[in-house]
Design a protein around this motif. Structure first.
Motif, PDB file in Angstrom:
ATOM      1  N   SER A 135       0.831  -1.205   0.000  1.00 13.69           N
ATOM      2  CA  SER A 135       0.000   0.000   0.000  1.00 13.69           C
ATOM      3  C   SER A 135       0.865   1.254   0.000  1.00 13.69           C
ATOM      4  O   SER A 135       0.500   2.279  -0.590  1.00 13.69           O
ATOM      5  CB  SER A 135      -0.927  -0.006   1.220  1.00 13.69           C
ATOM      6  N   SER A 184      -6.952  -4.829  -4.929  1.00 10.81           N
ATOM      7  CA  SER A 184      -6.930  -4.903  -6.386  1.00 10.81           C
ATOM      8  C   SER A 184      -7.790  -6.070  -6.860  1.00 10.81           C
ATOM      9  O   SER A 184      -7.856  -7.113  -6.199  1.00 10.81           O
ATOM     10  CB  SER A 184      -5.491  -5.084  -6.879  1.00 10.81           C
ATOM     11  N   TRP A 186      -5.555  -1.272   3.566  1.00 13.03           N
ATOM     12  CA  TRP A 186      -4.645  -1.799   2.562  1.00 13.03           C
ATOM     13  C   TRP A 186      -5.181  -1.613   1.151  1.00 13.03           C
ATOM     14  O   TRP A 186      -6.393  -1.596   0.926  1.00 13.03           O
ATOM     15  CB  TRP A 186      -4.403  -3.296   2.826  1.00 13.03           C
ATOM     16  N   GLN A 187      -4.234  -1.513   0.235  1.00 11.72           N
ATOM     17  CA  GLN A 187      -4.600  -1.410  -1.174  1.00 11.72           C
ATOM     18  C   GLN A 187      -5.278  -2.703  -1.634  1.00 11.72           C
ATOM     19  O   GLN A 187      -4.788  -3.789  -1.379  1.00 11.72           O
ATOM     20  CB  GLN A 187      -3.334  -1.155  -2.007  1.00 11.72           C
ATOM     21  N   LYS A 236       2.374   1.369  -3.623  1.00 10.50           N
ATOM     22  CA  LYS A 236       1.259   1.592  -4.552  1.00 10.50           C
ATOM     23  C   LYS A 236       1.376   0.804  -5.857  1.00 10.50           C
ATOM     24  O   LYS A 236       0.382   0.354  -6.425  1.00 10.50           O
ATOM     25  CB  LYS A 236       1.073   3.085  -4.870  1.00 10.50           C
ATOM     26  N   LYS A 237       2.598   0.659  -6.379  1.00 13.40           N
ATOM     27  CA  LYS A 237       2.768  -0.068  -7.638  1.00 13.40           C
ATOM     28  C   LYS A 237       4.097  -0.825  -7.625  1.00 13.40           C
ATOM     29  O   LYS A 237       4.993  -0.514  -6.841  1.00 13.40           O
ATOM     30  CB  LYS A 237       2.725   0.889  -8.829  1.00 13.40           C
TER      31      LYS A 237
END
Length: 448
Positions: free
Chosen positions: A32, A135, A132-133, A35-36
Motif C-alpha cells: 500500500s 486490487s 490496505w490497497q 502503490k505499484k
C-alpha cells in the motif's frame, strides 16, 4: 516512534513475533505504501526465508503488485539491483546478524536504500488502520537472474581492476555460512585473487561461528590467514552488508579502525568531501577528515540514518562502528563486498602490508558491551549518567565526553532487549578503566 520497525527493518522470532499472519499483513502495508510494482524480493539463507518469500510475493500479488524474486543474495546486492534494474522498490528477507530463530524484512526504496524513518511510519499507519490497497487483478510473480551480475559489475567499476589483478593478492574469506557466499568469491576470482574459503556453505543455522563476526569467534579466520600467509582475511555477517578485517599477522581489526583506513584512502582521492557516521563511532575520524579539509556529520545509530544523511548531504563516505562501511560512489548502504574490494584497491596501490597501513593511523582504542535492559531500566541509566559533570550528547541514548580523546556511550538497542555500551580512549589501559567504571555505574542503576 515506530512500533514495528527497529533499528534496521522488521525483525522477530519466526513463528512467534514473526507469524505468517503478521508477515502477510505487513507486506500488504508495504504494498500500500509503494502503490505499484515491480518489487524485487530477495532473501538470506535462513531456514524460514524461502517460506517467508512465498508469503511476501503472494501478498504483493493480492495487492495487485508485480514481484520479481532474485533468490539468495546479500542485502547490498538486492539494494544495488533494485536501483540499477529499475524496480519501484525491494524487500529483503533477513534478520542480518540475529540468531537463527530470527528473521525479518528490510524495505528498500527505488533509490536502492532502506526507506526513511518517516516512510516506516507510513507503512505502520497502513498496518494499524488496515487500510490496505485492494486490487481486482493479481500481480505477476517472476524471477530476476541479473541481480548478482549487476552487483558484481557495479563494484568492479569503482576500482582499478587491472592494478588489483597485477598484485595476485591472497585473501581468506570467512563467509559465515551467509549470503556473501553467492558473490564475494566470484569478485575475488574476477580480481585475480587467490582465495581460501571458510564457512562457505550457506546454512541458516550458522553452524560455523554464528551469524555475527566478532573478535571472539574469528580465531579460525585469524589462524588461516597466518598459516596461508595471506594478505588479509575478511569475515561477513549473515546478510553480507557488514565485514570485519583481519591483517596479515592474524590481528582482528575493529570496524572503526578499518573504516578510518578506508576513509583516509578515499579522501586522498576526493578531498573536501563529507563523511557521515553515527554518534557511537570513533572520534579519530575528525582528525582524518581535517587532513583533507573534509567534514564529518554525526547521526543517531542505525544504517538508515547514516544512509539517508549521505543522500541529503551528498557524502562520499558513511560508516558504523560495527563493520558497516558505505561508499557513496557505489551505493549509500553498508556493503561487505564493496568494502573488501576497496581494501584490495588500497593494497594494490600500496607497497605496505595491511598492518603497516593500520599503524599509520592515529592511535585509538575502542570497546563495546551489552547488558539486558528494558525501556524503563534504561531511563534509570540515563538519569544516573546525566548527573556526571562532563559534556553530554543525547542524540541517541547518552554519550559522555570525558576528555579530548575519551568518551563513553549507552543506548537502548533497536533490535534486542538490551542496552549497548561503547567507549573509546587513547590507550588500552585508560579504556579498560573507563569501561569498567561505567559498566559498574550501569549495573548499579539497574539494581535500584
Amino acid at each position: 516512534m515506530a512500533k514495528i520497525f527497529g533499528t534496521n527493518g522488521v525483525r522477530g522470532v519466526f513463528g512467534e513475533d514473526l507469524t505468517l499472519d503478521f508477515i502477510s499483513k505487513i507486506t500488504l502495508s508495504i504494498a500500500s505504501f509503494f502503490k505499484k510494482g515491480p518489487i524485487l524480493v530477495g532473501y538470506d539463507g535462513r531456514e524460514s526465508s524461502v517460506l517467508i518469500s512465498k508469503i511476501v510475493t503472494a501478498s504483493l500479488s493480492s495487492a495487485g503488485l508485480d514481484s520479481v524474486v532474485c533468490g539468495i543474495v546479500p542485502t547490498p546486492c538486492l539494494q544495488f539491483a533494485t536501483r540499477q534494474l529499475g524496480y519501484n522498490g525491494g524487500i529483503m528477507i533477513t534478520a542480518s546478524h540475529n540468531p537463527p530463530q530470527y528473521n525479518g524484512m528490510k524495505v528498500i526504496a527505488r533509490d536502492g536504500i532502506e526507506i526513511s524513518r518517516e516512510d516506516e511510519l507510513k507503512v505502520e499507519e497502513f498496518y494499524f488502520t488496515k487500510k490496505w490497497q485492494i486490487s481486482d487483478k493479481f500481480g505477476l510473480i517472476t524471477k530476476e537472474s541479473k541481480a548478482v551480475s549487476t552487483y558484481i559489475s557495479g563494484i568492479k567499476n569503482r576500482v582499478n581492476v587491472r592494478k588489483i589483478k597485477s598484485r595476485n593478492l591472497r585473501v581468506v574469506l570467512d563467509l559465515g555460512n551467509g549470503a556473501q557466499a553467492v558473490t564475494a568469491p566470484i569478485l575475488c576470482k574476477d580480481l585475480g585473487c587467490e582465495t581460501i574459503l571458510i564457512n562457505e556453505k550457506i546454512d541458516g543455522t550458522f553452524p560455523g561461528r554464528g551469524s555475527e563476526p566478532t573478535p571472539q569467534n574469528l580465531d579460525k579466520l585469524s589462524d588461516m590467514v597466518v598459516k596461508s600467509k595471506s594478505d588479509f582475511g575478511i569475515a561477513f555477517d549473515g546478510d553480507g552488508d557488514r565485514s570485519i578485517f583481519c591483517d596479515e599477522s592474524g590481528k582482528i581489526l575493529t570496524g572503526d579502525r578499518s573504516a578510518l583506513l578506508l576513509s583516509k584512502y578515499i579522501l586522498k582521492k576526493y578531498p573536501k568531501s563529507k563523511i557521515v557516521t553515527s554518534v557511537n563511532s570513533t572520534s579519530v575520524i575528525e582528525k582524518i577528515a581535517e587532513n583533507s579539509e573534509s567534514k564529518v556529520l554525526r547521526t543517531r545509530v542505525g544504517s538508515v540514518e547514516v544512509s539517508r544523511k549521505m543522500i541529503k548531504e551528498n557524502a562520499i563516505i558513511g560508516f558504523e562502528e560495527n563493520g558497516g562501511f558505505m561508499y557513496g560512489k557505489h551505493n549509500q548502504v553498508r556493503d561487505g563486498s564493496m568494502t573488501m574490494v576497496i581494501l584490495l584497491d588500497l593494497l594494490a596501490a600500496s607497497k605496505n602490508s595491511l598492518s603497516e597501513e593500520m599503524n599509520s593511523l592515529p592511535p585509538s582504542f575502542t570497546t563495546k558491551g551489552k547488558i539486558e535492559c528494558s525501556t524503563n531500566d534504561f531511563k534509570k541509566i540515563v538519569k544516573i549518567l546525566k548527573a556526571e559533570s562532563c559534556e553530554k550528547d543525547l542524540t541517541d541514548g547518552i554519550k559522555l565526553s570525558l576528555d579530548d580523546s575519551s568518551w563513553v556511550m549507552v543506548r537502548l538497542s533497536g533490535t534486542e532487549p538490551i542496552a549497548r555500551i561503547y567507549a573509546e580512549s587513547s590507550s588500552q589501559s585508560k579504556l579498560d578503566d573507563i569501561f569498567a567504571k561505567y559498566l559498574q555505574k550501569v549495573k548499579t542503576a539497574l539494581d535500584r
